[in-house]
Enzyme design. Structure first.
Site, short mmCIF file in Angstrom:
data_model
loop_
_atom_site.label_atom_id
_atom_site.label_comp_id
_atom_site.label_asym_id
_atom_site.label_seq_id
_atom_site.Cartn_x
_atom_site.Cartn_y
_atom_site.Cartn_z
N GLU A 256 0.87 -1.18 0.00
CA GLU A 256 0.00 0.00 0.00
C GLU A 256 0.91 1.22 0.00
OE1 GLU A 256 -3.16 -0.08 -0.37
OE2 GLU A 256 -3.53 -2.21 -0.09
N CYS B 109 -2.21 9.54 2.49
CA CYS B 109 -1.74 8.97 1.22
C CYS B 109 -2.73 9.17 0.09
CB CYS B 109 -1.42 7.49 1.38
SG CYS B 109 -2.81 6.49 1.93
#
Length: 468
Positions: free
Chosen positions: A210, A244
């Site tokens: 991720e 993010c």
């Protein structure tokens, strides 16, 4: 002396014993995780405030409640997720039992980041425990206060024969990665993701990465600038921009930029007051290293809004940059802070071309009153996730997978996707030892007739007939 050998040996032995496989054991671990959140809510909020100056609102919404919801979902659906999944059969297998069995991988490693140190630690942990794995958890050493809670308090709520927290920085993590795991789940930067993947490759260990990247946000001329500004400002400056999936830059025409700037200024003032530094709702940069990096980016382009900073408080004001060139540092790295560059494009075609020339992002956003514009951006680009006319709300749905594509990552999780990520999907077929005369058509000596019959029987189809 290997600091991890004994711990990993203990966990592997526990997994081999079959302890983690029953649904009852898995549910007990998930309930323990839920009690950890409920009984240590204030402790976690205090740790998040010390690490990132997170407000109670942000801690509750983006860290604690979302993790609790994930636990509750897993508990409600655990037996259904674990159940063998029957599959369609062809004529040749009509008398057989064919199914997919979801098996735990074994010993898995979760390496968590610092920006959402509860959420991004516990969310994958829920999936790993629900799937029946033993888990080594490596929280980030950068978010020190939260790391301390996770290391000292969390293990009390889980079976320590199957779960361990390990601590350390890059050197210790490197040592840890020398060991063989059955799956590695990493959240962090693409640079470190490459290191993790290289280490995993030595053992042929599957990975979920991720990662991040520069998330584009296209704003069409046909929009309400204040609505767009409200939504963009909220999800750009949430957690002081250290998210993010936050928009990393805006693409719009010069005309839309002229309308958007006063709207952004209005939104920032309404959200954080005339002096954002005094606002209890604006976080701080995680440490001085990241602060110095971000302050260096303030020299790119021209500051249109904000730009103030204070080293002693790790404070950077909500900032908007204009006249930014694609070659400047602010456009060459993921910003991960409360800075929003605006770049001008002549229209949708140029925006799509700009996006597609760059690495595939973790998230992509498009704002327009014209649904066809949003749909065109969706159709002609690629990203881990997409949201039209809002920010990262797609992440709030456990029914949607969360993950990247290309340089922004591989694999996904959330809800059942987490369970599947930490499960081996084993293809199973059970056949009776009898009926040999029927199955003998496969054996030599072969004939054209037997070949025709066999090929017909092996065709993929959803067939409900039986050979009776």
């Amino acid at each position: 002396m290997d600091p991890f050998a004994d711990t990993l040996k203990r966990l592997r032995e526990a997994f081999r014993s079959g302890l983690t496989r029953p649904a009852e054991f898995r549910a007990t671990q998930l309930k323990g995780l839920g009690r950890f959140l409920q009984e240590n809510k204030q402790l976690l909020q205090e740790a998040l405030a010390q690490d990132l100056r997170k407000s109670t609102f942000e801690s509750q919404v983006s860290e604690i409640s979302i993790s609790q919801s994930e636990i509750n979902l897993a508990l409600r659906n655990l037996r259904a997720w674990m159940k063998d999944e029957k599959v369609s059969k062809n004529l040749a297998t009509q008398l057989d039992s064919a199914f997919i069995r979801k098996e735990p991988f074994g010993l898995v490693l979760i390496i968590a980041p610092w920006n959402y140190p509860v959420n991004l630690t516990l969310m994958p942990l829920v999936g790993a425990l629900a799937a029946g794995n033993c888990v080594v958890l490596k929280p980030s050493e950068i978010s020190k206060s939260t790391e301390k809670v996770l290391a000292e308090v969390l293990p009390r709520y889980l079976d320590q024969s199957c779960f361990a927290v390990v601590l350390g920085g890059p050197e210790e993590t490197g040592q840890l990665l020398e060991h063989k795991f059955d799956h590695i789940f990493f959240t962090g930067s693409p640079r470190v993701g490459k290191i993790v993947m290289t280490a995993a490759a030595k053992h042929l260990t599957p990975v979920t990465l991720e990662l991040g990247g520069k998330n584009p946000c296209y704003v069409d001329d046909n929009c309400d600038p204040q609505t767009v500004a409200n939504r963009v400002a909220w999800f750009r400056y949430f957690n002081a921009g250290q998210t993010c999936v936050a928009p990393d830059y805006v693409l719009c025409s010069p005309e839309t930029q002229a309308r958007l700037l006063p709207a952004l200024q209005s939104a920032i003032t309404r959200f954080y007051g005339d002096d954002p530094r005094a606002s209890p709702d604006l976080g701080r940069i995680i440490n001085h290293k990241h602060f110095q990096r971000l302050r260096g980016l303030l020299s790119c382009g021209r500051v249109a809004i904000g730009g103030q900073s204070d080293d002693s408080d790790r404070y950077i004001a909500p900032t908007v940059l204009v006249d930014v060139q694609e070659t400047e540092p602010v456009m060459q790295q993921e910003i991960f802070g409360p800075i929003l560059p605006i770049l001008n494009v002549r229209g949708l075609d140029e925006a799509i071309d700009f996006i597609n020339r760059r690495e595939k992002p973790l998230a992509l956003y498009a704002f327009s009153n014209n649904s066809q514009v949003v749909k065109r951006v969706l159709a002609q680009t690629s990203s881990g996730g997409f949201c039209g006319n809002d920010g990262f709300m797609h992440m709030t749905l456990s029914s949607l997978p969360f993950g990247g594509v290309g340089a922004s990552g591989m694999g996904n999780y959330h809800g059942k996707f987490s369970f599947d990520t930490f499960s081996h999907h084993r293809a199973c077929l059970l056949r009776s030892p009898g009926l040999e005369k029927i199955y003998a058509i496969r054996y030599p000596p072969h004939s054209p007739r037997n070949l025709r019959v066999l090929l017909t029987a092996m065709e993929t189809r959803s067939c409900s007939c039986t050979l009776l």
